[in-house]
Motif scaffolding. Structure first.
Motif, mmCIF file in Angstrom:
data_model
loop_
_atom_site.group_PDB
_atom_site.id
_atom_site.type_symbol
_atom_site.label_atom_id
_atom_site.label_comp_id
_atom_site.label_asym_id
_atom_site.label_seq_id
_atom_site.Cartn_x
_atom_site.Cartn_y
_atom_site.Cartn_z
ATOM 1 N N ASP A 33 0.825 -1.253 -0.029
ATOM 2 C CA ASP A 33 0.303 -0.057 -0.032
ATOM 3 C C ASP A 33 0.856 1.206 -0.019
ATOM 4 O O ASP A 33 1.623 1.348 0.885
ATOM 5 C CB ASP A 33 -0.936 -0.071 1.134
ATOM 6 N N GLY A 34 0.619 2.023 -0.906
ATOM 7 C CA GLY A 34 1.460 3.372 -0.994
ATOM 8 C C GLY A 34 2.696 3.157 -1.894
ATOM 9 O O GLY A 34 3.279 4.522 -1.915
ATOM 10 N N THR A 35 3.029 2.296 -2.273
ATOM 11 C CA THR A 35 4.394 2.148 -3.052
ATOM 12 C C THR A 35 4.234 2.608 -4.330
ATOM 13 O O THR A 35 5.282 2.912 -5.081
ATOM 14 C CB THR A 35 4.832 0.439 -2.981
ATOM 15 N N GLU A 36 3.143 2.907 -5.016
ATOM 16 C CA GLU A 36 3.069 3.494 -5.982
ATOM 17 C C GLU A 36 3.496 5.173 -6.121
ATOM 18 O O GLU A 36 3.915 5.636 -7.242
ATOM 19 C CB GLU A 36 1.477 3.454 -6.622
ATOM 20 N N TRP A 37 3.661 5.561 -5.060
ATOM 21 C CA TRP A 37 4.307 6.767 -4.970
ATOM 22 C C TRP A 37 5.831 6.942 -4.542
ATOM 23 O O TRP A 37 6.415 7.736 -4.417
ATOM 24 C CB TRP A 37 3.419 7.713 -3.910
ATOM 25 N N GLU A 38 6.158 5.766 -4.263
ATOM 26 C CA GLU A 38 7.688 5.708 -3.897
ATOM 27 C C GLU A 38 8.612 6.263 -4.863
ATOM 28 O O GLU A 38 8.570 6.137 -6.080
ATOM 29 C CB GLU A 38 8.069 3.981 -3.739
ATOM 30 N N GLY A 39 9.286 7.338 -4.236
ATOM 31 C CA GLY A 39 10.420 7.763 -5.037
ATOM 32 C C GLY A 39 9.918 9.207 -5.441
ATOM 33 O O GLY A 39 10.619 10.095 -5.993
ATOM 34 N N TRP A 40 8.685 9.624 -5.339
ATOM 35 C CA TRP A 40 8.092 10.872 -5.678
ATOM 36 C C TRP A 40 8.547 11.791 -4.772
ATOM 37 O O TRP A 40 8.846 11.674 -3.603
ATOM 38 C CB TRP A 40 6.660 10.924 -5.705
ATOM 39 N N THR A 41 8.826 13.036 -5.208
ATOM 40 C CA THR A 41 9.141 14.071 -4.255
ATOM 41 C C THR A 41 8.524 15.371 -4.653
ATOM 42 O O THR A 41 8.095 15.646 -5.849
ATOM 43 C CB THR A 41 10.805 14.357 -4.583
ATOM 44 N N LEU A 42 8.444 16.347 -3.765
ATOM 45 C CA LEU A 42 8.023 17.617 -4.005
ATOM 46 C C LEU A 42 8.905 18.651 -4.014
ATOM 47 O O LEU A 42 9.716 18.910 -3.137
ATOM 48 C CB LEU A 42 7.075 17.786 -2.880
ATOM 49 N N ASP A 43 8.847 19.414 -5.435
ATOM 50 C CA ASP A 43 9.919 20.633 -5.503
ATOM 51 C C ASP A 43 9.442 21.637 -4.617
ATOM 52 O O ASP A 43 8.417 22.245 -4.863
ATOM 53 C CB ASP A 43 9.937 21.037 -6.828
ATOM 54 N N PRO A 44 10.342 22.039 -3.559
ATOM 55 C CA PRO A 44 9.651 23.116 -2.407
ATOM 56 C C PRO A 44 9.668 24.452 -3.238
ATOM 57 O O PRO A 44 9.183 25.472 -2.698
ATOM 58 C CB PRO A 44 10.958 22.949 -1.493
ATOM 59 N N LYS A 45 10.450 24.625 -4.290
ATOM 60 C CA LYS A 45 10.271 25.812 -4.922
ATOM 61 C C LYS A 45 9.115 26.304 -5.793
ATOM 62 O O LYS A 45 8.649 27.300 -5.814
ATOM 63 C CB LYS A 45 11.709 26.200 -5.989
ATOM 64 N N THR A 46 8.728 25.199 -6.552
ATOM 65 C CA THR A 46 7.548 25.347 -7.469
ATOM 66 C C THR A 46 6.317 24.663 -6.853
ATOM 67 O O THR A 46 5.250 24.917 -7.420
ATOM 68 C CB THR A 46 7.900 24.566 -8.811
ATOM 69 N N GLY A 47 6.509 23.735 -5.860
ATOM 70 C CA GLY A 47 5.167 23.131 -5.343
ATOM 71 C C GLY A 47 4.921 21.886 -6.412
ATOM 72 O O GLY A 47 4.001 21.430 -6.441
ATOM 73 N N GLN A 48 5.715 21.573 -7.241
ATOM 74 C CA GLN A 48 5.528 20.593 -8.426
ATOM 75 C C GLN A 48 6.058 19.388 -7.875
ATOM 76 O O GLN A 48 7.144 18.887 -7.331
ATOM 77 C CB GLN A 48 6.300 21.018 -9.556
ATOM 78 N N TRP A 49 5.002 18.046 -7.923
ATOM 79 C CA TRP A 49 5.377 16.756 -7.814
ATOM 80 C C TRP A 49 6.211 16.332 -8.755
ATOM 81 O O TRP A 49 6.114 16.495 -10.076
ATOM 82 C CB TRP A 49 4.265 16.127 -7.485
ATOM 83 N N ARG A 50 7.353 15.558 -8.691
ATOM 84 C CA ARG A 50 8.181 14.838 -9.671
ATOM 85 C C ARG A 50 7.875 13.310 -9.195
ATOM 86 O O ARG A 50 7.991 13.087 -7.936
ATOM 87 C CB ARG A 50 9.587 15.215 -9.502
ATOM 88 N N ASP A 51 7.917 12.423 -10.360
ATOM 89 C CA ASP A 51 7.974 11.080 -10.201
ATOM 90 C C ASP A 51 9.334 10.425 -9.947
ATOM 91 O O ASP A 51 10.264 11.388 -9.663
ATOM 92 C CB ASP A 51 7.276 10.281 -11.314
#
Length: 95
Positions: free
Chosen positions: A66-84
């Motif tokens: 459960d939740g591993t589909e988001w593993e490795g995703w990060t949030l760019d603090p400058k833009t608020g954009q999620w990255r895979d």
């Protein structure tokens, strides 16, 4: 070559056989599928959970993937954009 998926090591049938792992017989697979089919039928026929309860097994029988589909995703603090996991921007409408 084995792959690590969701914290688990996954082998191809050939790799497993070369390592001496026991493979399921077609009869064992059919028996397990019949059991799963019956479970799904019983679950579909069951009424809704009572108010304030959480359906499912929980505890040690909870979904360990459960939740591993988001593993490795990060949030760019400058833009608020999620990255895979590959660093590609994620369109939040499609995520």
């Amino acid at each position: 070559m084995p792959k690590k998926i969701g914290g688990k090591i996954v082998y191809t049938p050939e790799e497993a056989e070369n390592l001496g792992m026991r493979m399921l017989t077609p009869e064992e697979i059919a028996r397990a599928q019949a059991s799963l089919d019956q479970f799904q039928k019983d679950r579909a026929a069951a009424g809704p959970a009572t108010e304030g309860t959480s359906p499912g097994f929980g505890g040690r029988f909870s979904d360990d993937l459960d939740g591993t589909e988001w593993e490795g995703w990060t949030l760019d603090p400058k833009t608020g954009q999620w990255r895979d996991q590959n660093g590609n921007p994620v369109d939040e409408g499609k995520a």
